[in-house]
Design a protein around this motif. Structure first.
Motif, PDB file in Angstrom:
ATOM      1  N   GLY A 143      25.262 -26.991   5.771  1.00  0.00           N
ATOM      2  CA  GLY A 143      25.068 -27.190   4.341  1.00  0.00           C
ATOM      3  C   GLY A 143      24.083 -26.178   3.769  1.00  0.00           C
ATOM      4  N   MET A 144      24.266 -25.848   2.485  1.00  0.00           N
ATOM      5  CA  MET A 144      23.352 -24.949   1.780  1.00  0.00           C
ATOM      6  C   MET A 144      22.866 -25.644   0.509  1.00  0.00           C
ATOM      7  SD  MET A 144      25.443 -21.319   2.215  1.00  0.00           S
ATOM      8  CE  MET A 144      27.060 -22.025   1.895  1.00  0.00           C
ATOM      9  N   HIS A 145      21.571 -25.602   0.270  1.00  0.00           N
ATOM     10  CA  HIS A 145      20.996 -26.221  -0.922  1.00  0.00           C
ATOM     11  C   HIS A 145      21.259 -25.305  -2.115  1.00  0.00           C
ATOM     12  CE1 HIS A 145      18.290 -28.205  -3.665  1.00  0.00           C
ATOM     13  NE2 HIS A 145      18.022 -29.137  -2.753  1.00  0.00           N
ATOM     14  N   VAL A 146      22.166 -25.727  -3.008  1.00  0.00           N
ATOM     15  CA  VAL A 146      22.715 -24.811  -4.009  1.00  0.00           C
ATOM     16  C   VAL A 146      21.833 -24.627  -5.243  1.00  0.00           C
ATOM     17  CG1 VAL A 146      25.045 -25.369  -3.242  1.00  0.00           C
ATOM     18  CG2 VAL A 146      24.074 -26.593  -5.197  1.00  0.00           C
ATOM     19  N   THR A 147      20.742 -25.376  -5.353  1.00  0.00           N
ATOM     20  CA  THR A 147      19.884 -25.210  -6.532  1.00  0.00           C
ATOM     21  C   THR A 147      18.592 -24.460  -6.214  1.00  0.00           C
ATOM     22  OG1 THR A 147      18.705 -27.319  -6.241  1.00  0.00           O
ATOM     23  CG2 THR A 147      20.779 -27.372  -7.478  1.00  0.00           C
ATOM     24  N   ARG A 148      18.414 -24.081  -4.940  1.00  0.00           N
ATOM     25  CA  ARG A 148      17.192 -23.377  -4.542  1.00  0.00           C
ATOM     26  C   ARG A 148      17.530 -22.011  -3.971  1.00  0.00           C
ATOM     27  NH1 ARG A 148      14.607 -27.521  -0.479  1.00  0.00           N
ATOM     28  NH2 ARG A 148      13.141 -25.803  -0.184  1.00  0.00           N
ATOM     29  N   PHE A 202      21.101 -25.887   6.680  1.00  0.00           N
ATOM     30  CA  PHE A 202      20.932 -26.942   7.668  1.00  0.00           C
ATOM     31  C   PHE A 202      22.249 -27.335   8.330  1.00  0.00           C
ATOM     32  CE2 PHE A 202      21.226 -28.513   3.362  1.00  0.00           C
ATOM     33  CZ  PHE A 202      22.251 -29.431   3.419  1.00  0.00           C
ATOM     34  N   PHE A 203      22.112 -27.886   9.522  1.00  0.00           N
ATOM     35  CA  PHE A 203      23.205 -28.418  10.337  1.00  0.00           C
ATOM     36  C   PHE A 203      23.737 -29.679   9.662  1.00  0.00           C
ATOM     37  CE2 PHE A 203      24.438 -30.768  14.335  1.00  0.00           C
ATOM     38  CZ  PHE A 203      25.363 -29.852  14.806  1.00  0.00           C
ATOM     39  N   TYR A 204      25.074 -29.759   9.446  1.00  0.00           N
ATOM     40  CA  TYR A 204      25.602 -30.906   8.717  1.00  0.00           C
ATOM     41  C   TYR A 204      27.012 -31.282   9.187  1.00  0.00           C
ATOM     42  CZ  TYR A 204      26.238 -34.032   4.703  1.00  0.00           C
ATOM     43  OH  TYR A 204      26.447 -35.130   3.901  1.00  0.00           O
ATOM     44  N   GLY A 228      25.082 -38.019  -7.192  1.00  0.00           N
ATOM     45  CA  GLY A 228      24.705 -39.403  -6.933  1.00  0.00           C
ATOM     46  C   GLY A 228      24.907 -39.840  -5.498  1.00  0.00           C
ATOM     47  N   SER A 229      25.611 -39.040  -4.692  1.00  0.00           N
ATOM     48  CA  SER A 229      25.780 -39.394  -3.287  1.00  0.00           C
ATOM     49  C   SER A 229      24.467 -39.175  -2.546  1.00  0.00           C
ATOM     50  CB  SER A 229      26.876 -38.538  -2.646  1.00  0.00           C
ATOM     51  OG  SER A 229      26.843 -38.653  -1.234  1.00  0.00           O
ATOM     52  N   ASP A 230      24.046 -40.173  -1.788  1.00  0.00           N
ATOM     53  CA  ASP A 230      22.809 -40.050  -1.027  1.00  0.00           C
ATOM     54  C   ASP A 230      22.942 -39.043   0.106  1.00  0.00           C
ATOM     55  OD1 ASP A 230      21.205 -41.854  -2.456  1.00  0.00           O
ATOM     56  OD2 ASP A 230      22.123 -43.559  -1.447  1.00  0.00           O
ATOM     57  N   GLN A 231      24.177 -38.635   0.416  1.00  0.00           N
ATOM     58  CA  GLN A 231      24.389 -37.665   1.480  1.00  0.00           C
ATOM     59  C   GLN A 231      24.740 -36.281   0.934  1.00  0.00           C
ATOM     60  OE1 GLN A 231      26.984 -40.538   2.850  1.00  0.00           O
ATOM     61  NE2 GLN A 231      25.836 -41.085   4.677  1.00  0.00           N
ATOM     62  N   ASN A 232      24.517 -36.099  -0.362  1.00  0.00           N
ATOM     63  CA  ASN A 232      24.706 -34.792  -1.001  1.00  0.00           C
ATOM     64  C   ASN A 232      23.427 -33.978  -0.826  1.00  0.00           C
ATOM     65  OD1 ASN A 232      25.348 -32.582  -2.564  1.00  0.00           O
ATOM     66  ND2 ASN A 232      25.571 -33.724  -4.476  1.00  0.00           N
ATOM     67  N   TYR A 233      23.141 -33.602   0.427  1.00  0.00           N
ATOM     68  CA  TYR A 233      21.919 -32.867   0.730  1.00  0.00           C
ATOM     69  C   TYR A 233      21.949 -31.450   0.151  1.00  0.00           C
ATOM     70  CZ  TYR A 233      21.865 -36.627   4.177  1.00  0.00           C
ATOM     71  OH  TYR A 233      21.923 -37.851   4.801  1.00  0.00           O
ATOM     72  N   VAL A 235      29.458 -25.747   1.472  1.00  0.00           N
ATOM     73  CA  VAL A 235      29.237 -25.922   2.905  1.00  0.00           C
ATOM     74  C   VAL A 235      29.895 -24.767   3.652  1.00  0.00           C
ATOM     75  CG1 VAL A 235      29.093 -28.436   2.758  1.00  0.00           C
ATOM     76  CG2 VAL A 235      31.309 -27.347   3.197  1.00  0.00           C
ATOM     77  N   VAL A 236      29.493 -24.592   4.893  1.00  0.00           N
ATOM     78  CA  VAL A 236      30.081 -23.571   5.766  1.00  0.00           C
ATOM     79  C   VAL A 236      30.893 -24.297   6.831  1.00  0.00           C
ATOM     80  CG1 VAL A 236      29.649 -21.614   7.282  1.00  0.00           C
ATOM     81  CG2 VAL A 236      28.059 -22.106   5.410  1.00  0.00           C
ATOM     82  N   PRO A 237      32.195 -24.524   6.616  1.00  0.00           N
ATOM     83  CA  PRO A 237      33.005 -25.165   7.654  1.00  0.00           C
ATOM     84  C   PRO A 237      33.239 -24.188   8.800  1.00  0.00           C
ATOM     85  CG  PRO A 237      34.386 -24.520   5.810  1.00  0.00           C
ATOM     86  CD  PRO A 237      32.976 -24.177   5.426  1.00  0.00           C
ATOM     87  N   VAL A 238      33.182 -24.677  10.027  1.00  0.00           N
ATOM     88  CA  VAL A 238      33.310 -23.790  11.191  1.00  0.00           C
ATOM     89  C   VAL A 238      34.492 -24.197  12.070  1.00  0.00           C
ATOM     90  CG1 VAL A 238      32.138 -22.791  13.186  1.00  0.00           C
ATOM     91  CG2 VAL A 238      30.819 -23.413  11.150  1.00  0.00           C
ATOM     92  N   TYR A 239      34.525 -25.457  12.492  1.00  0.00           N
ATOM     93  CA  TYR A 239      35.667 -25.910  13.285  1.00  0.00           C
ATOM     94  C   TYR A 239      35.840 -27.410  13.119  1.00  0.00           C
ATOM     95  CZ  TYR A 239      32.218 -27.220  16.936  1.00  0.00           C
ATOM     96  OH  TYR A 239      31.159 -27.767  17.618  1.00  0.00           O
ATOM     97  N   TYR A 240      37.038 -27.877  13.512  1.00  0.00           N
ATOM     98  CA  TYR A 240      37.334 -29.303  13.511  1.00  0.00           C
ATOM     99  C   TYR A 240      37.144 -29.829  14.928  1.00  0.00           C
ATOM    100  CZ  TYR A 240      39.342 -28.088   9.010  1.00  0.00           C
ATOM    101  OH  TYR A 240      39.518 -27.616   7.735  1.00  0.00           O
TER     102      TYR A 240
END
Length: 543
Positions: A300-305, A436-438, A457-462, A503-508
């Protein structure tokens, strides 16, 4: 081509010290006759659970144990199908909005008291109550009134779930929800025994205090150590349970877990190192299990910072990774590359970003153009820390390979930083990180289980991503009654998210377990949930 060759060279150097071969004189122990006679199963966890509170849990380790301790209105059988649990039957209205569940008269708490409809209502209201601070609150959004409680301060009592009597629960949904029954198998919708919580407060999940209604009881728990369960004699279907005891052992180092399996100390492992697959499969055969899993490995990447408030940099970071090399070389060709947040699901075609169709050279060139447009160059390289929890060698090796690709393909300097798992979880919650790892495992086989993460509003929207068009597309999907319209709206949401590069998707993922031949009742399933209720120990070859 020179860039690709440079990446391959780095990967070869990275992998050179990691190849493992079978230990000489390998002898694989069996489950002892004493443990089989005692019906005592010993299972591995990759991490110690942060909590055993069903309302607050958010990690896979906690989920695994909670599935043994509690049971919801419905549950998953060994093959991953929804079957009756505390509710013996139910019916729904023709429009799919009103559900009525009829609870079993024989369902009991571990203290002998009956499980009632009010126990579910108490639990659900607790989850959506902002005072609880549950990251799972948004998961109850399909129930009418939940969103108003979570976001607008309405009373938890306004949740549209009522007890018609002690054994009849009626639920009204805000919109038809095709996956509602599957949602009910999740831990935050399991019942809670209110008197136990009121008596013991924050300590209600400790041994001796925990009152549960599942197939097993909590007997003992050590901090970062074993968690011991015993068969629950008051479980309504106790005669279908074959085990007398289950002990979970948290072992973050998967090589150590494999060694303990080979020594006979563990009957099931949650993971093994990918480098060990070849010799393990040769030595153990069908005791090595790998199955496609509804889960995505991503960052994940924090898009406002800064620096990730620039979408061009985010896009460059996503595009610079050579996923075919990562999955083919680092993951030994055992995993599928990921180009979006939603993993493969039945009847849901993948949504590929435009750049996924480019050749390597064209994709690298576009990534470098975006990187330069964001203000970075060889003279001003991006310098950023990537935070991840302490994990096994596979995780570290994958992150090192990704950092090498960013260095070669962009000139970016990504420094890896790790910390204990619980600390990492807490720091993500307080939005401490920019990068961060997500990884995420789906809670139900529906795109929404992944697309809900970046919602406002999602609590998991890091990532702190907020896009009204994205939210509107997801909302349209949720409200669609036709499958085709719902899929079209989900696809639109994915296209918006792909362009935003949040987000940076890498693999399933694929689940990977070592399963001793004496363990019976195990069925591979895409959600990778395996309740001990369905397992038993027996001599190999017996039935």
């Amino acid at each position: 081509m020179r860039k690709t060759a440079g990446v391959l060279l780095l990967l070869m150097l990275l992998l050179a010290g990691c190849a493992r071969t079978a230990p000489s004189g390998l002898a694989v122990a069996s489950v002892s006759t004493a443990r089989i006679n005692a019906a005592h199963l010993q299972r591995h966890l990759t991490q110690a659970p942060r909590t055993l509170d069903p309302s607050l849990n958010e990690d896979v380790s906690g989920y695994t144990i909670i599935d043994d301790l509690f049971e919801g209105l419905v549950r998953l059988d060994a093959a991953g199908n929804v079957v009756p649990g505390v509710a013996e039957r139910w019916e729904t209205s023709s429009d799919g909005l009103l559900w009525r569940f009829h609870l079993r008269d024989q369902a009991r708490w571990s203290n002998g008291q009956p499980v009632t409809a009010q126990d579910f209502i108490y639990s659900w209201r607790r989850v959506v109550d902002p005072a609880t601070g549950s990251v799972n609150a948004q998961q109850l959004a399909p129930i009418a009134g939940a969103s108003q409680i979570i976001h607008d301060g309405a009373s938890p009592a306004s949740l549209a779930a009522v007890a018609l009597d002690a054994h009849t629960l009626e639920v009204r949904l805000a919109t038809p929800t095709p996956y509602f029954l599957y949602l009910l198998t999740n831990c935050w919708l399991m019942p809670l025994h209110e008197p136990a919580l009121r008596e013991h407060g924050a300590k209600w999940t400790e041994p001796g205090n925990l009152v549960s209604n599942g197939a097993f009881l909590l007997a003992a728990r050590a901090i970062n150590g074993p968690v011991a369960l015993l068969r629950n004699p008051r479980y309504w279907d106790e005669r279908a349970v074959h085990l007398n005891a289950v002990t979970y052992f948290p072992v973050p180092d998967t090589a150590s877990a494999t060694a303990r399996f080979l020594a006979g100390d563990l009957d099931v492992t949650d993971r093994f190192q990918l480098d060990d697959f070849g010799w393990l499969h040769a030595a153990l055969g069908e005791q090595v299990r790998m199955t496609t899993n509804v889960a995505t490995y991503m960052l994940g990447m924090h898009v406002t910072r800064p620096p990730f408030n620039d979408v061009r940099l985010r896009q460059a970071m996503v595009m610079a990774l050579d996923r075919e090399i990562l999955t083919g070389k680092v993951m030994n060709g055992l995993y599928r590359p990921a180009y979006g947040i939603v993993p493969p699901l039945p009847d849901y075609p993948a949504v590929l970003p435009d750049w996924a169709r480019l050749g390597d050279e064209a994709r690298h060139r576009e990534a470098r153009r975006l990187y330069a447009a964001a203000g970075y160059s060889s003279a001003r390289a991006l310098q950023v820390e990537l935070w991840y929890p302490m994990a096994d060698a596979d995780t570290r090796r994958m992150l090192e390979a990704m950092a090498a690709m960013w260095r070669v393909n962009l000139g970016a300097d990504v420094q890896l930083r790790n910390e204990e798992w619980r600390v990492h979880q807490q720091n993500r919650h307080i939005r401490k990180y920019r990068f961060f790892f997500y990884p995420w495992s789906g809670d139900y086989p529906e795109p929404l289980s992944f697309l809900a993460l970046p919602l406002p509003g999602s609590d998991q929207n890091y990532m702190d991503y907020r896009d009204p068009d994205y939210a509107a597309a997801v909302e349209s999907a949720v409200r669609s009654t036709e499958a085709s319209a719902r899929q079209a709206a989900y696809h639109e949401a994915e296209r918006i998210l792909n362009a935003a590069a949040v987000v940076v998707p890498v693999y399933y993922y694929q689940s990977r377990h070592l399963l001793r031949s004496q363990v019976q009742g195990w069925h591979d399933n895409p959600m990778d949930r395996h309740s001990s209720r369905d397992l038993q120990l027996a001599q190999a070859g017996s039935h």
